[in-house]
Design a protein around this motif. Structure first.
Motif, PDB file in Angstrom:
ATOM      1  N   LYS A  60       0.858  -1.193   0.000  1.00  0.00           N
ATOM      2  CA  LYS A  60       0.000   0.000   0.000  1.00  0.00           C
ATOM      3  C   LYS A  60       0.896   1.245   0.000  1.00  0.00           C
ATOM      4  O   LYS A  60       1.101   1.882   1.025  1.00  0.00           O
ATOM      5  CB  LYS A  60      -0.915  -0.010   1.224  1.00  0.00           C
ATOM      6  CG  LYS A  60      -1.920  -1.149   1.224  1.00  0.00           C
ATOM      7  CD  LYS A  60      -2.849  -1.065   2.450  1.00  0.00           C
ATOM      8  CE  LYS A  60      -3.891  -2.170   2.431  1.00  0.00           C
ATOM      9  NZ  LYS A  60      -4.793  -2.108   3.614  1.00  0.00           N
ATOM     10  N   PRO A  61       1.421   1.582  -1.176  1.00  0.00           N
ATOM     11  CA  PRO A  61       2.427   2.658  -1.228  1.00  0.00           C
ATOM     12  C   PRO A  61       1.865   4.076  -1.182  1.00  0.00           C
ATOM     13  O   PRO A  61       2.583   5.002  -0.800  1.00  0.00           O
ATOM     14  CB  PRO A  61       3.120   2.403  -2.564  1.00  0.00           C
ATOM     15  CG  PRO A  61       2.074   1.738  -3.405  1.00  0.00           C
ATOM     16  CD  PRO A  61       1.248   0.913  -2.470  1.00  0.00           C
ATOM     17  N   LYS A  62       0.613   4.259  -1.557  1.00  0.00           N
ATOM     18  CA  LYS A  62       0.083   5.617  -1.693  1.00  0.00           C
ATOM     19  C   LYS A  62      -0.475   6.112  -0.360  1.00  0.00           C
ATOM     20  O   LYS A  62      -1.663   6.407  -0.213  1.00  0.00           O
ATOM     21  CB  LYS A  62      -0.972   5.657  -2.785  1.00  0.00           C
ATOM     22  CG  LYS A  62      -0.429   5.280  -4.164  1.00  0.00           C
ATOM     23  CD  LYS A  62      -1.513   5.230  -5.214  1.00  0.00           C
ATOM     24  CE  LYS A  62      -0.979   4.790  -6.551  1.00  0.00           C
ATOM     25  NZ  LYS A  62      -2.031   4.699  -7.589  1.00  0.00           N
ATOM     26  N   GLN A  63       0.430   6.231   0.621  1.00  0.00           N
ATOM     27  CA  GLN A  63       0.065   6.689   1.951  1.00  0.00           C
ATOM     28  C   GLN A  63       1.022   7.787   2.388  1.00  0.00           C
ATOM     29  O   GLN A  63       2.236   7.690   2.187  1.00  0.00           O
ATOM     30  CB  GLN A  63       0.121   5.532   2.957  1.00  0.00           C
ATOM     31  CG  GLN A  63      -0.812   4.386   2.633  1.00  0.00           C
ATOM     32  CD  GLN A  63      -0.843   3.358   3.738  1.00  0.00           C
ATOM     33  OE1 GLN A  63      -1.513   3.528   4.762  1.00  0.00           O
ATOM     34  NE2 GLN A  63      -0.108   2.270   3.563  1.00  0.00           N
ATOM     35  N   PHE A  64       0.464   8.822   3.009  1.00  0.00           N
ATOM     36  CA  PHE A  64       1.253   9.994   3.348  1.00  0.00           C
ATOM     37  C   PHE A  64       1.930   9.854   4.717  1.00  0.00           C
ATOM     38  O   PHE A  64       1.499   9.096   5.586  1.00  0.00           O
ATOM     39  CB  PHE A  64       0.377  11.248   3.326  1.00  0.00           C
ATOM     40  CG  PHE A  64      -0.140  11.600   1.961  1.00  0.00           C
ATOM     41  CD1 PHE A  64       0.737  11.948   0.949  1.00  0.00           C
ATOM     42  CD2 PHE A  64      -1.506  11.568   1.689  1.00  0.00           C
ATOM     43  CE1 PHE A  64       0.259  12.271  -0.321  1.00  0.00           C
ATOM     44  CE2 PHE A  64      -1.987  11.889   0.430  1.00  0.00           C
ATOM     45  CZ  PHE A  64      -1.098  12.247  -0.575  1.00  0.00           C
ATOM     46  N   THR A  65       2.962  10.643   4.866  1.00  0.00           N
ATOM     47  CA  THR A  65       3.802  10.674   6.060  1.00  0.00           C
ATOM     48  C   THR A  65       3.018  11.034   7.318  1.00  0.00           C
ATOM     49  O   THR A  65       2.084  11.839   7.279  1.00  0.00           O
ATOM     50  CB  THR A  65       4.890  11.748   5.846  1.00  0.00           C
ATOM     51  OG1 THR A  65       5.658  11.381   4.706  1.00  0.00           O
ATOM     52  CG2 THR A  65       5.775  11.913   7.041  1.00  0.00           C
ATOM     53  N   ARG A  66       3.445  10.470   8.451  1.00  0.00           N
ATOM     54  CA  ARG A  66       2.955  10.903   9.756  1.00  0.00           C
ATOM     55  C   ARG A  66       3.963  11.870  10.373  1.00  0.00           C
ATOM     56  O   ARG A  66       5.164  11.762  10.154  1.00  0.00           O
ATOM     57  CB  ARG A  66       2.792   9.715  10.703  1.00  0.00           C
ATOM     58  CG  ARG A  66       1.686   8.758  10.342  1.00  0.00           C
ATOM     59  CD  ARG A  66       1.491   7.733  11.450  1.00  0.00           C
ATOM     60  NE  ARG A  66       0.508   6.725  11.076  1.00  0.00           N
ATOM     61  CZ  ARG A  66       0.706   5.421  11.128  1.00  0.00           C
ATOM     62  NH1 ARG A  66       1.872   4.944  11.548  1.00  0.00           N
ATOM     63  NH2 ARG A  66      -0.229   4.575  10.775  1.00  0.00           N
ATOM     64  N   GLY A  67       3.457  12.795  11.175  1.00  0.00           N
ATOM     65  CA  GLY A  67       4.315  13.640  11.990  1.00  0.00           C
ATOM     66  C   GLY A  67       4.747  14.946  11.372  1.00  0.00           C
ATOM     67  O   GLY A  67       5.404  15.757  12.029  1.00  0.00           O
ATOM     68  N   LEU A  68       4.386  15.203  10.106  1.00  0.00           N
ATOM     69  CA  LEU A  68       4.716  16.479   9.478  1.00  0.00           C
ATOM     70  C   LEU A  68       3.683  17.517   9.881  1.00  0.00           C
ATOM     71  O   LEU A  68       2.477  17.269   9.771  1.00  0.00           O
ATOM     72  CB  LEU A  68       4.739  16.347   7.958  1.00  0.00           C
ATOM     73  CG  LEU A  68       5.095  17.618   7.187  1.00  0.00           C
ATOM     74  CD1 LEU A  68       6.578  17.936   7.334  1.00  0.00           C
ATOM     75  CD2 LEU A  68       4.706  17.494   5.721  1.00  0.00           C
ATOM     76  N   ARG A  69       4.135  18.671  10.358  1.00  0.00           N
ATOM     77  CA  ARG A  69       3.205  19.714  10.805  1.00  0.00           C
ATOM     78  C   ARG A  69       3.042  20.845   9.785  1.00  0.00           C
ATOM     79  O   ARG A  69       1.924  21.175   9.391  1.00  0.00           O
ATOM     80  CB  ARG A  69       3.680  20.291  12.138  1.00  0.00           C
ATOM     81  CG  ARG A  69       3.631  19.300  13.285  1.00  0.00           C
ATOM     82  CD  ARG A  69       2.217  18.909  13.678  1.00  0.00           C
ATOM     83  NE  ARG A  69       2.204  18.050  14.854  1.00  0.00           N
ATOM     84  CZ  ARG A  69       2.260  18.487  16.109  1.00  0.00           C
ATOM     85  NH1 ARG A  69       2.325  19.795  16.356  1.00  0.00           N
ATOM     86  NH2 ARG A  69       2.263  17.635  17.116  1.00  0.00           N
TER      87      ARG A  69
END
Length: 535
Positions: free
Chosen positions: A497-506
């Protein structure tokens, strides 16, 4: 009054110096002040207490050439904290295209698995003149800055078609003229794709002549070298010799050692680069933080089969005698070309984009062969045919220890090498390169400090590619800034499932304006086209 005031963040300034807590005042597109407690009001104040504040990441190796024209935000880049993408890599660029329609179509068919689909119905693929392409980049709304290399592939096809012949003196001079036009228009340099058509046909005289042109303009040559497995060391040696003879700045793209029997040779490759630098040769490299690569279906074929582009391949496979010959060559390691499938194994070659038969996506060629009740090589041929030469693959051919060694090497920059296709299952590096670099290799493995990692992803690339006053948190620098929660900053994208965005970016600022606020893209388009800085 500042336009933006960032308060109380943990500043990692991109220079490699120790982090510190401070404020950043931004006026217009520049950093006006940096200090522990800045006085003054601001139109927009960002509370960065407990967060890392650093220069925006620079993707030194992307294939966003078409995406930047069709996608204003590039969310798969912005949501990683990337503020600048460098296009035109691996010898692939969409200018300067040949005027001949068939040659132009041949390039489109060959490059679409890397660059994505050309969606304009009103014009043929790409641009005849590089300045027209650059002018269009300037005109379009964009949230991510763009710098551009010119690809060797279109230069050669425009002059010689898909011929496998050595270039004549007249042909080399015409390629140099086209390259000079690109450099004068602001190109950062020339990219070589020596594993791909038509770069794989280029000889020493041609490559040295083009490098001399780049050197004249004080640009850089980047190289997807001829081989990264059995041919890794001689391929690096070839590039070092070009740099030695021409004095050009040389950059090895996605340095790696592929195939299990070659794991560990990366140490010798790194030492070759170090020795060259001690000799005075200006050479660096880049890498992505994954042990698998991604490329086109056709790239696994012997170079002679690729003459004439996609249609040449299909016509050869339609000839039973030639088909048997190619089958035989793929069964053994070639002496003068890199048989990646042979040294890796078809069970580690995963089909990730198959427009005509999506049911095969996510399966290895070995698994597909069992389903088809044929040999693995025959299954590979059939996949080429049913997809009309398109399609992409992921190859699990590296050793994690080698990846660590390259990323820790002091002359390595960071690039995603992401293929921005909307079809299939792209390699997760498209969505996850920079958070993975920080989370896995700084926070978890601790092979780098945060300061070292940020420098590699920012100022190191700025200086190497002459991107101007970016890549540092300091007074006077352009305010391209990423703000993230260090403990939560991580990639989510997987091979499945590659089309997932980063966690933790503000937050992300580009040229002093917020483009990501509280993790959400806000629809601002302040990005610029970055021409090679001549100062």
């Amino acid at each position: 009054m500042y336009d933006v005031l960032i308060r109380g963040g943990m500043i990692v300034d991109g220079t490699g110096r120790q982090r510190y807590v401070g404020d950043i005042g931004i006026s217009g597109n520049r950093i006006e002040a940096v200090g522990s407690r800045l006085d003054g009001a601001a139109i927009e104040t960002i509370d960065a207490k407990g967060l890392v504040v650093c220069p925006g990441f620079i993707d030194v190796h992307s294939h966003d050439d078409l995406a930047i024209l069709h996608d204003e935000e590039l969310p798969f880049k912005l949501r990683q904290g990337v503020t600048t993408t460098i296009i035109g890599n691996c010898g692939h660029s969409i200018a300067p295209m040949p005027d001949d329609f068939e040659l132009r179509e041949g390039l489109r068919q060959y490059m679409e698995p890397v660059l994505g689909r050309w969606v304009s119905a009103s014009s043929s693929f790409g641009y005849s003149e590089i300045i027209d392409f650059y002018n269009d980049i300037v005109k379009v709304n964009k949230s991510v800055n763009v710098g551009a290399l010119v690809g060797h592939g279109p230069l050669r096809v425009r002059v010689m078609g898909f011929s496998d012949a050595r270039a004549t003196t007249t042909e080399i001079k015409e390629m140099q003229r086209l390259l000079s036009n690109a450099m004068e228009a602001g190109a950062l340099g020339l990219s070589l794709g020596l594993m791909y058509v038509p770069g794989c046909y280029a000889g020493e005289e041609e490559l040295k002549a083009l490098a001399e042109t780049v050197r004249f303009y004080n640009g850089i040559v980047t190289a997807h070298i001829r081989g990264e497995g059995d041919l890794l060391l001689p391929s690096i040696r070839e590039m070092l010799e070009i740099a030695r003879c021409t004095k050009v700045s040389m950059h090895i793209s996605h340095l790696k050692a592929v195939g299990k029997k070659n794991w560990g040779t990366i140490d010798e490759a790194i030492e070759m680069i170090r020795a060259a630098r001690r000799e005075g040769i200006d050479v660096t490299c880049d890498a992505y933080p994954y042990a698998a690569g991604s490329t086109t279906l056709l790239s696994l074929l012997p170079p002679w089969v690729l003459q004439g582009g996609v249609q040449g391949v299909l016509s050869r496979l339609a000839n039973n005698e030639i088909r048997r010959k190619v089958h035989g060559e793929l069964e053994v390691q070639g002496s003068d070309w890199e048989n990646v499938a042979y040294i890796t194994g078809w069970d580690r070659v995963i089909l990730v984009s198959s427009p005509s038969h999506t049911e095969f996506e996510g399966f290895s060629v070995a698994e597909i062969a069992r389903n088809m009740s044929c040999t693995e090589i025959e299954a590979y041929f059939r996949l080429i045919e049913v997809n009309n030469g398109t399609g992409t693959i992921v190859i699990h051919h590296m050793d994690e220890r080698d990846v660590e060694r390259v990323l820790a090497f002091e002359y390595t920059a960071v690039g995603s090498d992401g293929l921005p296709s909307t079809e299939g299952h792209p390699h997760p590096r498209l969505y996850g390169t920079f958070p993975r670099f920080v989370s896995k290799y700084v926070r978890e493995s601790e092979i780098l400090t945060l300061e070292q990692a940020i420098q590699k992803a920012t100022s190191f690339t700025v200086d190497r590619f002459k991107l101007g006053e970016r890549g540092r948190i300091q007074i006077g620098s352009i305010a391209d800034i990423a703000i993230f929660d260090y403990d939560k900053f991580e990639d989510v994208a997987t091979y499945e499932k590659p089309k997932q965005f980063t966690r933790g970016l503000r937050h992300v600022l580009v040229n002093g304006r917020l483009v990501v606020h509280n993790g959400t893209i806000v629809g601002e388009h302040p990005a610029q086209f970055i021409r090679r800085c001549t100062n």
